[in-house]
Design a protein around this motif. Sequence first.
Motif, PDB file in Angstrom:
ATOM      1  N   ASN A 268      51.324  64.624  15.323  1.00 27.95           N
ATOM      2  CA  ASN A 268      50.549  63.432  14.995  1.00 27.95           C
ATOM      3  C   ASN A 268      49.185  63.425  15.683  1.00 27.95           C
ATOM      4  O   ASN A 268      48.316  62.639  15.308  1.00 27.95           O
ATOM      5  CB  ASN A 268      51.327  62.167  15.387  1.00 27.95           C
ATOM      6  N   SER A 269      49.003  64.263  16.697  1.00 27.21           N
ATOM      7  CA  SER A 269      47.698  64.358  17.358  1.00 27.21           C
ATOM      8  C   SER A 269      46.680  64.966  16.411  1.00 27.21           C
ATOM      9  O   SER A 269      47.031  65.778  15.540  1.00 27.21           O
ATOM     10  CB  SER A 269      47.806  65.206  18.628  1.00 27.21           C
ATOM     11  N   LEU A 270      45.419  64.595  16.567  1.00 20.18           N
ATOM     12  CA  LEU A 270      44.356  65.135  15.726  1.00 20.18           C
ATOM     13  C   LEU A 270      43.877  66.484  16.267  1.00 20.18           C
ATOM     14  O   LEU A 270      44.276  66.924  17.349  1.00 20.18           O
ATOM     15  CB  LEU A 270      43.206  64.131  15.636  1.00 20.18           C
ATOM     16  N   TRP A 271      43.005  67.125  15.509  1.00 19.58           N
ATOM     17  CA  TRP A 271      42.619  68.496  15.822  1.00 19.58           C
ATOM     18  C   TRP A 271      41.951  68.629  17.191  1.00 19.58           C
ATOM     19  O   TRP A 271      42.237  69.557  17.945  1.00 19.58           O
ATOM     20  CB  TRP A 271      41.683  69.051  14.747  1.00 19.58           C
ATOM     21  N   ASP A 272      41.056  67.709  17.531  1.00 18.96           N
ATOM     22  CA  ASP A 272      40.306  67.871  18.781  1.00 18.96           C
ATOM     23  C   ASP A 272      41.245  67.957  19.977  1.00 18.96           C
ATOM     24  O   ASP A 272      41.105  68.840  20.844  1.00 18.96           O
ATOM     25  CB  ASP A 272      39.289  66.739  18.959  1.00 18.96           C
ATOM     26  N   TYR A 273      42.230  67.063  20.020  1.00 20.13           N
ATOM     27  CA  TYR A 273      43.170  67.055  21.150  1.00 20.13           C
ATOM     28  C   TYR A 273      44.153  68.220  21.057  1.00 20.13           C
ATOM     29  O   TYR A 273      44.462  68.869  22.057  1.00 20.13           O
ATOM     30  CB  TYR A 273      43.919  65.731  21.179  1.00 20.13           C
ATOM     31  N   THR A 274      44.638  68.495  19.855  1.00 20.52           N
ATOM     32  CA  THR A 274      45.567  69.616  19.668  1.00 20.52           C
ATOM     33  C   THR A 274      44.922  70.920  20.128  1.00 20.52           C
ATOM     34  O   THR A 274      45.575  71.749  20.792  1.00 20.52           O
ATOM     35  CB  THR A 274      45.965  69.729  18.187  1.00 20.52           C
ATOM     36  N   HIS A 275      43.660  71.120  19.800  1.00 17.53           N
ATOM     37  CA  HIS A 275      42.936  72.339  20.158  1.00 17.53           C
ATOM     38  C   HIS A 275      42.830  72.480  21.679  1.00 17.53           C
ATOM     39  O   HIS A 275      42.990  73.578  22.235  1.00 17.53           O
ATOM     40  CB  HIS A 275      41.543  72.308  19.529  1.00 17.53           C
ATOM     41  N   VAL A 276      42.598  71.376  22.369  1.00 15.50           N
ATOM     42  CA  VAL A 276      42.512  71.391  23.836  1.00 15.50           C
ATOM     43  C   VAL A 276      43.856  71.763  24.453  1.00 15.50           C
ATOM     44  O   VAL A 276      43.953  72.650  25.313  1.00 15.50           O
ATOM     45  CB  VAL A 276      42.047  70.016  24.360  1.00 15.50           C
ATOM     46  N   VAL A 277      44.911  71.092  24.013  1.00 15.50           N
ATOM     47  CA  VAL A 277      46.233  71.296  24.605  1.00 15.50           C
ATOM     48  C   VAL A 277      46.738  72.719  24.343  1.00 15.50           C
ATOM     49  O   VAL A 277      47.243  73.396  25.239  1.00 15.50           O
ATOM     50  CB  VAL A 277      47.237  70.258  24.057  1.00 15.50           C
ATOM     51  N   MET A 278      46.607  73.187  23.103  1.00 15.75           N
ATOM     52  CA  MET A 278      47.127  74.504  22.768  1.00 15.75           C
ATOM     53  C   MET A 278      46.310  75.620  23.410  1.00 15.75           C
ATOM     54  O   MET A 278      46.860  76.679  23.744  1.00 15.75           O
ATOM     55  CB  MET A 278      47.168  74.673  21.249  1.00 15.75           C
ATOM     56  N   ASN A 279      45.023  75.405  23.622  1.00  8.23           N
ATOM     57  CA  ASN A 279      44.231  76.392  24.352  1.00  8.23           C
ATOM     58  C   ASN A 279      44.707  76.517  25.785  1.00  8.23           C
ATOM     59  O   ASN A 279      44.801  77.621  26.327  1.00  8.23           O
ATOM     60  CB  ASN A 279      42.747  76.004  24.329  1.00  8.23           C
ATOM     61  N   TYR A 280      45.030  75.389  26.397  1.00  7.42           N
ATOM     62  CA  TYR A 280      45.525  75.430  27.774  1.00  7.42           C
ATOM     63  C   TYR A 280      46.891  76.106  27.842  1.00  7.42           C
ATOM     64  O   TYR A 280      47.122  76.974  28.688  1.00  7.42           O
ATOM     65  CB  TYR A 280      45.613  74.016  28.344  1.00  7.42           C
ATOM     66  N   LEU A 281      47.804  75.741  26.944  1.00 10.62           N
ATOM     67  CA  LEU A 281      49.163  76.268  26.999  1.00 10.62           C
ATOM     68  C   LEU A 281      49.235  77.747  26.631  1.00 10.62           C
ATOM     69  O   LEU A 281      50.000  78.507  27.232  1.00 10.62           O
ATOM     70  CB  LEU A 281      50.069  75.479  26.054  1.00 10.62           C
ATOM     71  N   CYS A 282      48.459  78.154  25.640  1.00  7.69           N
ATOM     72  CA  CYS A 282      48.592  79.511  25.107  1.00  7.69           C
ATOM     73  C   CYS A 282      47.602  80.507  25.706  1.00  7.69           C
ATOM     74  O   CYS A 282      47.873  81.710  25.734  1.00  7.69           O
ATOM     75  CB  CYS A 282      48.424  79.495  23.589  1.00  7.69           C
ATOM     76  N   SER A 283      46.451  80.017  26.168  1.00  7.99           N
ATOM     77  CA  SER A 283      45.422  80.932  26.673  1.00  7.99           C
ATOM     78  C   SER A 283      44.942  80.586  28.070  1.00  7.99           C
ATOM     79  O   SER A 283      44.141  81.330  28.639  1.00  7.99           O
ATOM     80  CB  SER A 283      44.220  80.937  25.708  1.00  7.99           C
ATOM     81  N   GLY A 284      45.377  79.450  28.609  1.00  8.88           N
ATOM     82  CA  GLY A 284      44.924  79.050  29.935  1.00  8.88           C
ATOM     83  C   GLY A 284      43.475  78.621  29.958  1.00  8.88           C
ATOM     84  O   GLY A 284      42.846  78.599  31.032  1.00  8.88           O
ATOM     85  N   LEU A 285      42.911  78.274  28.809  1.00  5.58           N
ATOM     86  CA  LEU A 285      41.496  77.897  28.715  1.00  5.58           C
ATOM     87  C   LEU A 285      41.352  76.383  28.854  1.00  5.58           C
ATOM     88  O   LEU A 285      42.104  75.619  28.258  1.00  5.58           O
ATOM     89  CB  LEU A 285      40.915  78.360  27.386  1.00  5.58           C
TER      90      LEU A 285
END
Length: 556
Positions: A268-285
């Motif tokens: 349900n999260s929008l792209w901007d937040y999803t992109h932040v969270v998944m970058n941290y979890l998957c790439s540590g960025l």
Amino acid sequence: MSSPIPINMRPSSEAGTASPPMGHSPSQGYLDVPAPASRREPLWCELERAGPIEPKRQIFCNRSLSMKQIKAIGWDMDYTIAQYKPKSFEELAYRETVDKLVRAFGYPKSLYELQFDYSFMTRGLVVDKRRGNVIKVDRHKYVKVAYHGFRLLTREERNEAYNRVAVRDEFDEPDYSMVDTLFSLAESYLFCQLVELADKDPSCIPHGRAYAPIWRDVRYAVDLCHRDGSLKREVAANPSKYIHDDPHLVPMLRMLKRSGRKLFLATNSLWDYTHVVMNYLCSGLTGRRKSEEWLRLFDVVIVGAAKPGFFSERRPLFAVDPSDGSLRNTDGGAPIIPIGLDDLPADNGGSTASQVDLGDEDKALVFQGGHYIDLHRMLGVSSGTEVLYIGDHIYGDILRSKKSLGWRTMLVVPELEMELECEAQFADAQDEMRALRQQRDDLADEVERLEWALANGPPAPPAELEQRRAEGRAAVEALRARRQEVKERHSSMLRAYHEAFHPVWGRLLKTGYQNSRYAHQMDRFACLYTAQTSNLGWYAPDRAYRGRIDLMAHEL
């Protein structure tokens, strides 16, 4: 065992033992569960020979499921793939909600003085909006524990309100609200504080002692926190403060993708937040350092899914440009090439056709909104039984997807890890409690048998009859005393046992000896359940999960 329980936190059977609305001393609770393992361990595909899986890594099966039949696996993001640090995240949510109540809803500035105990609440509770109560219900709709604000209701008050009624409540909307997600803990605690403030001084609350409007304001304030981005901005600025790192997440996703499944994310999260969270979890960025590499782990990403409506309501589907988050219209997932400046006639009468950049084919396509039919088409599945969906929300993720679509489901319950640890630690106590319960039944039967004999014994001479009755009464009193002793021992052990799990509400999955309402819903709607989504990495991708044998009472 749990840490010592502050006296104002311990449930009491006496009426009037209210805790001050300014909050409590922090207590041990389910939100103190360990974080996902920080040390990388070999997954199933990396072991030459797998040994027994430790309990905290196990996946438990309610309904048999053969992974060979599953063509697509999907995840929710918040509290599923992304496990939030409850203390920091819930305190942030609480603080922002209080700020909205003061600034937007006219609540007094004294709310800023309130303190939040992040571990007081737990999932599986029910908010009674009309009465201003928070209750715990078992699978038979029996209310075992009830608080008004922070005052524990007596058994008589509880039974009068809920259990001795002509028609038992269903405990559903609109009069009740389920605390069935970890996002609901802060708002439920704040509601209890506002109930206490309203009882103490109705004039300080806009609605006085009308508790339902207070709950409505709290919910609106929480929604406003999500809409205005105040929560997302804080998490995006410092993801490591609010989100646990899980080193097994990416290897697990890669293993499942190599197994030939289609993988998707539906949040349900929008792209901007999803992109932040998944970058941290998957790439540590973090910060401005972002990459679209995490999209290679998935085949389809749906943001702004608006679950549970996604499972039943047709909504427009938009393609998301990952580079800037802009939206484009689609025709059931296929891009619609827009009319641009290059498509309009130039002075020389020529024109060119604008093309849509579909990006790297290895990366997931990103969409917003839509309907499950759109998703099925993208994944190439013909039946909901070919989809396994993993989420943390009983209603939003599990119940609707299973009942409406026939999706297979897995519920993520982080509290389960602590539940398993406590259960193992108190295994001997459980055996003793079962023995004490049997003793109580046996003693009760002996008392009733003697009382029956005294009232219905054979005739005898007066002197003999009086002696027999005196001896019988003495025997009955001795048995009653023994029964009371066993009852007190049993009740004390049961209370201490539940307090070891949570000092206020007891075991998440039990209400007394019965399964809690939350456990009942887990059993009905979750095919599988586990503590962490990455636990899939310790099982073969083609695993056949076997459901337990159902037993009736006479078969135990």
